[in-house]
Design an enzyme around this catalytic site. Sequence first.
Site, short mmCIF file in Angstrom:
data_model
loop_
_atom_site.label_atom_id
_atom_site.label_comp_id
_atom_site.label_asym_id
_atom_site.label_seq_id
_atom_site.Cartn_x
_atom_site.Cartn_y
_atom_site.Cartn_z
N GLU A 100 25.37 -49.14 -51.80
CA GLU A 100 25.81 -49.66 -50.54
C GLU A 100 25.65 -49.64 -49.29
O GLU A 100 25.15 -49.79 -48.42
CB GLU A 100 26.95 -50.71 -51.21
CG GLU A 100 26.31 -51.73 -51.97
CD GLU A 100 26.74 -52.42 -52.91
OE1 GLU A 100 28.60 -52.05 -52.20
OE2 GLU A 100 26.83 -52.43 -54.49
N GLY A 173 25.61 -53.99 -60.59
CA GLY A 173 25.75 -55.60 -59.71
C GLY A 173 24.92 -56.40 -60.77
O GLY A 173 24.62 -57.68 -60.75
N SER A 210 27.44 -52.02 -63.66
CA SER A 210 28.30 -52.65 -64.31
C SER A 210 28.42 -52.01 -65.86
O SER A 210 28.26 -53.49 -66.91
CB SER A 210 26.05 -53.26 -65.23
OG SER A 210 25.43 -53.79 -64.25
P1 PGA Z 1 29.68 -52.53 -60.31
O1 PGA Z 1 29.46 -51.85 -58.80
O2 PGA Z 1 30.42 -52.09 -61.16
O3 PGA Z 1 29.40 -54.44 -59.48
O4 PGA Z 1 27.93 -53.01 -60.95
C1 PGA Z 1 29.10 -50.53 -58.90
C2 PGA Z 1 29.87 -50.17 -58.17
O5 PGA Z 1 28.89 -50.38 -56.77
O6 PGA Z 1 30.54 -48.75 -57.66
#
Ligand code: PGA
Length: 249
Positions: A100, A173, A210
């Site tokens: 991100e 996500g 996830s």
């Molecule tokens: P998530 O995020 O478990 O919501 O997929 C993991 C992360 O971005 O570290």
Amino acid sequence: MTNKIFFIANWKMFGDLKSLKSIKRVINLSKKKKFLNAKIIYCPPYTLLNSFVIKTKKSRITVGAQNCHHKIDPGPYTGSISSNMIKKIGAKYVIIGHSENRLNGDTNEEINKKIQSAISNNLSVIFCIGENMTEKKNKKTNLVLRNQINLGLRKIKKIDKIIFAYEPIWSIGTGKIMSNNELKKQILNIKNILKNKFKKQKNRIVYGGSVNDKNIINLKQIKEINGFLVGGASQNSNKFIDIIEKTIN
Ligand code: PGA
């Protein structure tokens, strides 16, 4: 270097002082003997770092930040926090290279500078690597991971303060996770890259993307994985505890 299983909670841009209350149960459980083998690290937003450090003081839970600026010395960098500031507030870890933030402009070169700055401040680094869907479809995963590691760790000689977080971007996500066979293959691939570069140094690799209280049963079968980086599911303490308990039991 610890052999414990890592459970890293990445709260991303969520949480306020009220949500801090919800971690009380995790703190209490973490003191129990059966949790001795779990290394729990909370990475809340910057605004909660200080409160988390205070709240977890008498527990075995550790606190980390989600990013840092690459400059060590104070300077005119509006909106930024240095690794030195993170260290001084009492956090011990920092996530660097999260996809991100790569999307927000963090290049491999920038990430390398951030890692150097964090290590020079004696912080441990949770270094995120992973391919996106196009790269996966084009069979470029290996190349992408190799580049992220080689460029991200330029000038880094020791990896004892680095935890590698393999986070396929298409898994974050989305609820989508590759098969255990494929994941094991990727972890072994990363281990191979690290072995070539850092010879006999021990490496620790966690998986992120996830992870939840259901799929953990399946994921924990992969013995080559040293823990999990949990985003969404870590904001709910019951789910996070479930993930930890199901893994260590
Ligand atoms: P998530 O995020 O478990 O919501 O997929 C993991 C992360 O971005 O570290």
